[in-house]
Enzyme design. Structure first.
Site, short mmCIF file in Angstrom:
data_model
loop_
_atom_site.label_atom_id
_atom_site.label_comp_id
_atom_site.label_asym_id
_atom_site.label_seq_id
_atom_site.Cartn_x
_atom_site.Cartn_y
_atom_site.Cartn_z
N CYS B 179 0.82 -1.22 0.00
CA CYS B 179 0.00 0.00 0.00
C CYS B 179 0.86 1.26 0.00
O CYS B 179 0.46 2.29 -0.53
CB CYS B 179 -0.94 0.02 1.20
SG CYS B 179 -2.24 -1.21 1.07
N CYS B 339 13.91 9.99 -7.30
CA CYS B 339 12.56 9.42 -7.20
C CYS B 339 12.12 9.61 -5.75
O CYS B 339 12.67 10.42 -5.03
CB CYS B 339 12.55 7.94 -7.61
SG CYS B 339 13.51 6.89 -6.53
#
Lengths: 103, 381
Positions: B179, B339
């Site tokens: 998640c 990132c």
């Protein structure tokens, strides 16, 4: 050779490997491997060659789907239908589901 | 009277309510699935609820882990869940287990309950719970969710399959998204967690006539739900079949090749010479001509980004090499890649190195570390 029109659906994240498309109607040859009728095994390899956009190892393992992917044929677990040997029929609704693990 | 509105239901009645009172349910995971499941089961009058969770309450999880709240940040999730349950229904005997369930502890705990609710977030614990439930003969109400999708199945119940019947082999670890990386809409776990509570109530009150099925929920599809008929249990299943080869709990982390924590793993793909610390990059940022490429998905880039960075999502990078080359002032211009956490950026450097002449480096620890070490105002998510 005639064509079979079938519906493919993807769910649980596996759609990401197929251009993020969740549902697609496709026409496939009724005998991908002449003279035999087209089976699930033929379909999976056809999908790899014609529809899969990236990372085949996340879709296939050998000549079947990788562990963690459940296949449904007309809303039934494909094991009830003969798995790879199932002969595809016109109008079949085939779903590939990647199992989820989050919570 | 606490249960009046449900007592008058013909499907429940006094006998059903008494069955709930005499039932004990173990909920493993007090997260997005476990929160609504525990709340509804406690409210419905289940006599004993066990809550297992080793983790602490975190703000970034409150959008779905609604049994907790902002004032409990940092305390044990099992204890926080117990506090909410006791405030909701003082008749419920709630036991909090602040542990990471493993092969040593699972059986002893599972054996003390009638029904087990799998509300965990990782593959290893799912196999562990399956095996513990098969060995001790308990039904397992299993839920899972990710992004906009959810799934629900009852395993090891009334001749139906166990998790291993369906999934004899674990998925390759690189195919499993958690998640934290994939994202999750809170109400999606809410839907599945509520259905887990419903399923547990039906089992407890012996009201469950549905055949073995897998329920699939997708918030973005129509219809929202799809129910699939599942196989019966497999005669040759290694744990629930006629001649089981597994008779005691195993090492599930080894079996699955991944841990029992759903935290994002740290990847080490590059050597030191191909990487740069956020602080070092910060110092050269305004002085050295360079190009900064942010390889996160566009939806993440839109949340926050560094000024002058160029967004090229990792999956598009291989086909956009020419675009990268056009950004360079000279063929030797340096390229830095960033990132969110510093994993994908390493992968991107390995791709770019094959095509670029100048220096290509990734920023260690990504925007997360940037926020910790360079700019505390930079949002983390």
């Amino acid at each position: 050779m005639s064509l079979l029109k079938i519906k493919l659906s993807f769910s649980g994240g596996i759609e990401l490997l197929f251009d993020n498309i969740k549902q697609k109607s496709v026409e496939i040859p009724s005998s991908i491997n002449p003279p035999n009728s087209t089976t699930m095994k033929d379909l999976i390899s056809w999908m790899k060659d014609n529809l899969l956009k990236e990372r085949p190892e996340l879709f296939m393992s050998g000549d079947t789907v990788r562990p963690g992917i459940l296949v449904l044929i007309n809303d039934s677990d494909w094991e009830l239908e003969g798995e790879l040997e199932y002969e595809i029929k016109d109008g079949d609704d085939i779903v590939f589901i990647s199992t989820l693990h989050g919570g | 009277m606490l249960y009046g509105r449900q007592l008058i239901l013909p499907d429940l009645g006094k006998s059903g309510q008494l069955k709930l009172k005499n039932t004990s349910i173990l909920i493993v995971g007090a997260g997005g699935l476990g929160s609504p499941a525990a709340i509804y089961l406690a409210a419905a009058g289940v006599g004993k609820l066990g809550i297992v969770d080793y983790d602490k309450v975190e703000k970034s999880n409150l959008h779905r882990q609604i049994i907790h709240n902002e004032t409990r940040e940092g305390i044990s999730k099992a204890q926080s869940a117990k506090m909410t349950i006791e405030g909701l229904n003082s008749l419920c005997n709630c036991v909090a287990y602040e542990i990471l369930l493993d092969s040593l502890s699972a059986l002893e705990i599972v054996q003390q309950y009638d029904i087990v609710v799998d509300a965990t977030d990782n593959v290893a614990t799912r196999y562990l719970l399956n095996d513990a439930c098969v060995i001790s003969g308990k039904p397992l109400v299993s839920g899972s969710a990710l992004r906009m999708d959810g799934q629900l199945t009852v395993y090891n119940y009334k001749g139906g399959p166990c998790y291993r019947c369906l999934f004899p082999k674990p998925p390759p670890p690189e195919s499993v998204l958690n998640c934290a990386d994939g994202g999750i809409l809170g109400v999606v776990t809410g839907v599945i967690g509520c259905l887990q509570a419903l399923q547990a109530i039906k089992i407890a009150t012996e009201n469950d006539e549905s055949p073995n099925n897998l329920l699939i929920f997708s918030a973005t599809s129509y219809p929202l739900f799809r129910s699939i008929k599942l196989r019966s249990k497999k005669k040759d299943c290694v744990i629930c079949g006629d001649h089981p080869s597994i008779t005691k709990l195993q090492d599930y982390v080894q079996f699955c090749g991944s841990g029992a924590l759903d935290k994002s793993p740290s990847v080490k793909e590059l050597g030191r010479e191909d990487r740069i610390e956020p602080k070092v990059y910060h110092n050269l940022r305004n002085e050295t001509p360079h190009v900064l490429i942010d390889v996160r998905e566009t939806v993440q880039y839109e949340i926050c980004s560094l000024p002058s960075s160029i967004n090229i999502p990792l999956k598009d990078l291989p086909k956009r090499i020419e675009d990268v080359k056009k950004l360079l002032e000279t063929p030797n211009t340096s390229v830095y890649v960033i990132c969110r956490l510093g994993n994908d950026s390493q992968h991107a450097v390995n791709i770019l190195k094959n095509y670029l002449k100048g220096e290509v480096k990734d920023i260690i620890g990504g925007l997360y570390k940037w926020s910790l070490e360079v700019d505390q105002e930079f949002p983390i998510y």
